[in-house]
Design a protein around this motif. Structure first.
Motif, PDB file in Angstrom:
ATOM      1  N   TRP A  56       0.822  -1.213   0.000  1.00 34.59           N
ATOM      2  CA  TRP A  56       0.000   0.000   0.000  1.00 34.59           C
ATOM      3  C   TRP A  56       0.854   1.261   0.000  1.00 34.59           C
ATOM      4  CZ3 TRP A  56      -4.383  -0.809   4.146  1.00 34.59           C
ATOM      5  CH2 TRP A  56      -5.172  -1.910   3.770  1.00 34.59           C
ATOM      6  N   VAL A  68      -4.030   6.180   3.897  1.00 35.88           N
ATOM      7  CA  VAL A  68      -3.693   4.785   3.594  1.00 35.88           C
ATOM      8  C   VAL A  68      -2.364   4.403   4.250  1.00 35.88           C
ATOM      9  CG1 VAL A  68      -3.232   3.121   1.758  1.00 35.88           C
ATOM     10  CG2 VAL A  68      -5.056   4.791   1.488  1.00 35.88           C
ATOM     11  N   SER A  72      -2.154   1.389   6.854  1.00 35.33           N
ATOM     12  CA  SER A  72      -1.173   0.323   6.661  1.00 35.33           C
ATOM     13  C   SER A  72      -0.367   0.100   7.932  1.00 35.33           C
ATOM     14  CB  SER A  72      -0.245   0.692   5.496  1.00 35.33           C
ATOM     15  OG  SER A  72       0.835  -0.189   5.426  1.00 35.33           O
ATOM     16  N   GLU A 106      -9.280  -2.317   0.578  1.00 39.37           N
ATOM     17  CA  GLU A 106      -8.922  -2.202  -0.836  1.00 39.37           C
ATOM     18  C   GLU A 106     -10.150  -2.048  -1.725  1.00 39.37           C
ATOM     19  OE1 GLU A 106      -6.205  -5.149  -2.316  1.00 39.37           O
ATOM     20  OE2 GLU A 106      -4.729  -4.714  -0.755  1.00 39.37           O
TER      21      GLU A 106
END
Length: 141
Positions: A56, A68, A72, A106
């Motif tokens: 990611w 993101v 992550s 996702e």
């Protein structure tokens, strides 16, 4: 050459499931190996989750998506804390949940919408099999 990428990704993805699928089978057929199979599966699942979360970063840096990056890191931190502090069975279930959560993220975050359709389908299938295998293994320990 470009056509080789989906085939290679698919083969590598399914090959990566071998340890996930082998673990519950080994626990059923060779229960004496449980003290080795459980921790080995946990280490492998953590490795896969870190690999997926790390992927990611490249996309998020290119698309300038700080959220993101944070997601992550949060996923990896939660996974590592679970591996360190939870009993083995609970940690396996946590990693199953995090693998499935990664697919949900996702599929719901716009940053991932350019993913090829084959990859989104592959990720869902692989994550479902891995998640079920982790839960089955936890139940068999």
């Amino acid at each position: 050459m470009a056509a080789a990428v989906p085939a290679t990704a698919t083969r590598l993805g399914w090959a990566g499931l071998l340890p996930f699928v082998a673990a519950p089978l080994a626990l059923l057929l060779l229960p004496g190996l449980a003290s080795w199979v459980g921790p080995s599966l946990l280490a492998y699942a953590l490795t896969i989750l870190c690999f997926l979360s790390g992927a990611w970063w490249g996309i998020a840096l290119l698309r300038r998506r700080a959220g993101v990056l944070v997601a992550s890191n949060a996923m990896v931190i939660v996974a590592c804390l679970g591996v360190v502090f939870l009993p083995l069975r609970a940690a396996l279930c946590l990693l199953a949940g995090l693998l499935l959560l990664s697919v949900v993220i996702e599929r719901s975050h716009g940053m991932f919408s350019p993913q090829p359709a084959y990859y989104a389908t592959l990720r869902l299938r692989l994550s479902l099999v891995a998640g079920v295998s982790l839960i089955l293994s936890a139940a068999l320990l």
